[in-house]
Design an enzyme around this catalytic site. Structure first.
Site, PDB file in Angstrom:
ATOM      1  N   MET A  30       3.944  34.628   1.329  1.00  0.00           N
ATOM      2  CA  MET A  30       4.329  34.520  -0.085  1.00  0.00           C
ATOM      3  C   MET A  30       3.391  33.537  -0.789  1.00  0.00           C
ATOM      4  O   MET A  30       3.704  33.009  -1.860  1.00  0.00           O
ATOM      5  CB  MET A  30       5.789  34.081  -0.214  1.00  0.00           C
ATOM      6  N   GLY A  31       2.225  33.295  -0.181  1.00  0.00           N
ATOM      7  CA  GLY A  31       1.253  32.422  -0.808  1.00  0.00           C
ATOM      8  C   GLY A  31       1.574  30.951  -0.615  1.00  0.00           C
ATOM      9  O   GLY A  31       2.370  30.585   0.245  1.00  0.00           O
ATOM     10  N   HIS A  34      -0.685  27.110   3.828  1.00  0.00           N
ATOM     11  CA  HIS A  34      -0.870  25.788   4.436  1.00  0.00           C
ATOM     12  C   HIS A  34      -1.434  25.966   5.847  1.00  0.00           C
ATOM     13  O   HIS A  34      -1.791  27.086   6.250  1.00  0.00           O
ATOM     14  CB  HIS A  34       0.459  25.025   4.455  1.00  0.00           C
ATOM     15  N   GLY A  36      -0.133  26.052   8.688  1.00  0.00           N
ATOM     16  CA  GLY A  36       0.582  27.018   9.544  1.00  0.00           C
ATOM     17  C   GLY A  36       0.090  28.436   9.299  1.00  0.00           C
ATOM     18  O   GLY A  36      -0.148  29.202  10.240  1.00  0.00           O
ATOM     19  N   HIS A  37      -0.076  28.794   8.009  1.00  0.00           N
ATOM     20  CA  HIS A  37      -0.611  30.115   7.695  1.00  0.00           C
ATOM     21  C   HIS A  37      -2.035  30.257   8.255  1.00  0.00           C
ATOM     22  O   HIS A  37      -2.401  31.295   8.781  1.00  0.00           O
ATOM     23  CB  HIS A  37      -0.668  30.326   6.175  1.00  0.00           C
ATOM     24  N   GLN A  61      14.193  38.783  -1.818  1.00  0.00           N
ATOM     25  CA  GLN A  61      14.730  37.863  -0.808  1.00  0.00           C
ATOM     26  C   GLN A  61      15.254  36.566  -1.434  1.00  0.00           C
ATOM     27  O   GLN A  61      15.651  35.657  -0.709  1.00  0.00           O
ATOM     28  CB  GLN A  61      13.714  37.604   0.310  1.00  0.00           C
ATOM     29  N   GLY A 147       5.167  33.105  11.482  1.00  0.00           N
ATOM     30  CA  GLY A 147       5.404  31.749  11.972  1.00  0.00           C
ATOM     31  C   GLY A 147       6.751  31.657  12.667  1.00  0.00           C
ATOM     32  O   GLY A 147       7.753  32.177  12.164  1.00  0.00           O
ATOM     33  N   ASP A 150      10.281  30.065  11.162  1.00  0.00           N
ATOM     34  CA  ASP A 150      11.310  30.900  10.540  1.00  0.00           C
ATOM     35  C   ASP A 150      11.964  31.721  11.658  1.00  0.00           C
ATOM     36  O   ASP A 150      11.760  32.936  11.771  1.00  0.00           O
ATOM     37  CB  ASP A 150      10.696  31.809   9.473  1.00  0.00           C
ATOM     38  N   GLN A 153      14.086  34.838  10.860  1.00  0.00           N
ATOM     39  CA  GLN A 153      13.223  35.884  10.301  1.00  0.00           C
ATOM     40  C   GLN A 153      12.475  36.602  11.430  1.00  0.00           C
ATOM     41  O   GLN A 153      12.377  37.833  11.454  1.00  0.00           O
ATOM     42  CB  GLN A 153      12.235  35.270   9.309  1.00  0.00           C
TER      43      GLN A 153
HETATM   44  O1  PAF Z   1       7.856  34.237   5.646  1.00  0.00           O
HETATM   45  C1  PAF Z   1       7.529  34.617   4.506  1.00  0.00           C
HETATM   46  O2  PAF Z   1       6.626  34.059   3.869  1.00  0.00           O
HETATM   47  C2  PAF Z   1       8.236  35.813   3.880  1.00  0.00           C
HETATM   48  O3  PAF Z   1       9.579  35.826   4.193  1.00  0.00           O
HETATM   49  C3  PAF Z   1       7.572  37.165   4.228  1.00  0.00           C
HETATM   50  C4  PAF Z   1       7.629  37.474   5.701  1.00  0.00           C
HETATM   51  C5  PAF Z   1       6.122  37.139   3.762  1.00  0.00           C
HETATM   52  C6  PAF Z   1       8.296  38.292   3.488  1.00  0.00           C
HETATM   53  O4  PAF Z   1       8.264  38.107   2.110  1.00  0.00           O
END
Ligand code: PAF
Length: 174
Positions: A30-31, A34, A36-37, A61, A147, A150, A153
């Site tokens: 979601m931009g 950081h 972690g990404h 969400q 990651g 989460d 998720q």
């Molecule tokens: O973890 C996130 O950033 C969001 O939940 C994802 C997986 C990109 C879905 O919008």
């Protein structure tokens, strides 16, 4: 690094990658990227021929009392991080591209989404599962990277892809 805003341009480009037999890795985000990404992106770059990052603040969400408009955005910095991390394609759709007028079909994640965070954020994981399903259908990655922080998720996505042959999940701690 190429940036696409439309489904048509993204899927046309990826068709070429698949035709060339390239292994596509996908990091949905979601931009406001950081370290972690970056670690997830680097994992994809290390194991795949083409790395796709999506940057999309997914409205479905967010609950009615959660402030979608105040979610942090930093597109320029995100682009810079992606470029230096070796990303090949960025997908930055607007909300109408992912949820066109008349949109009403969602993915129901089931009992895995009910406890923990799901208990206090009703509908959150339906929104996550729905957007991830849409993005997977567009990108059709061999591997997707999420990651592990989460935790629920990851459990929802793992449950959803269970039994599918073409999509695995690479996870590392962020
Ligand atoms: O973890 C996130 O950033 C969001 O939940 C994802 C997986 C990109 C879905 O919008």
């Amino acid at each position: 690094m190429l940036t696409f805003r439309t489904i048509k341009s993204l899927t046309q480009c990826l068709k070429g990658s698949r035709a060339a037999g390239l292994r596509v890795g996908f990091v949905p985000t979601m931009g406001f990227l950081h370290a972690g990404h970056r670690a997830l992106i680097e994992e994809s770059v290390a194991h795949c021929d083409v790395t796709v990052v999506s940057i999309f603040v997914n409205p479905t969400q967010f609950g009615p009392n959660e402030d979608l408009d105040r979610y942090p955005r930093a597109l320029e910095a995100d682009h810079a991080l992606c470029r230096t991390a070796g990303v090949n394609l960025i997908f930055v759709p607007d909300a109408g591209e992912i949820y066109p007028p008349g949109f009403q079909t969602t993915v129901e994640p089931g009992p895995v989404a009910e406890p923990l965070c799901g208990a206090v954020r009703p509908g959150h994981f339906r929104g996550v599962a729905t957007v991830v399903a849409k993005l997977f259908n567009l990108v059709q990655p061999e591997v997707a990277f999420f990651g592990q922080k989460d935790f629920q998720q990851c459990a929802v996505i793992r449950q959803w892809v269970h039994g599918r042959q073409r999509v695995g999940i690479g996870r590392i701690s962020t």
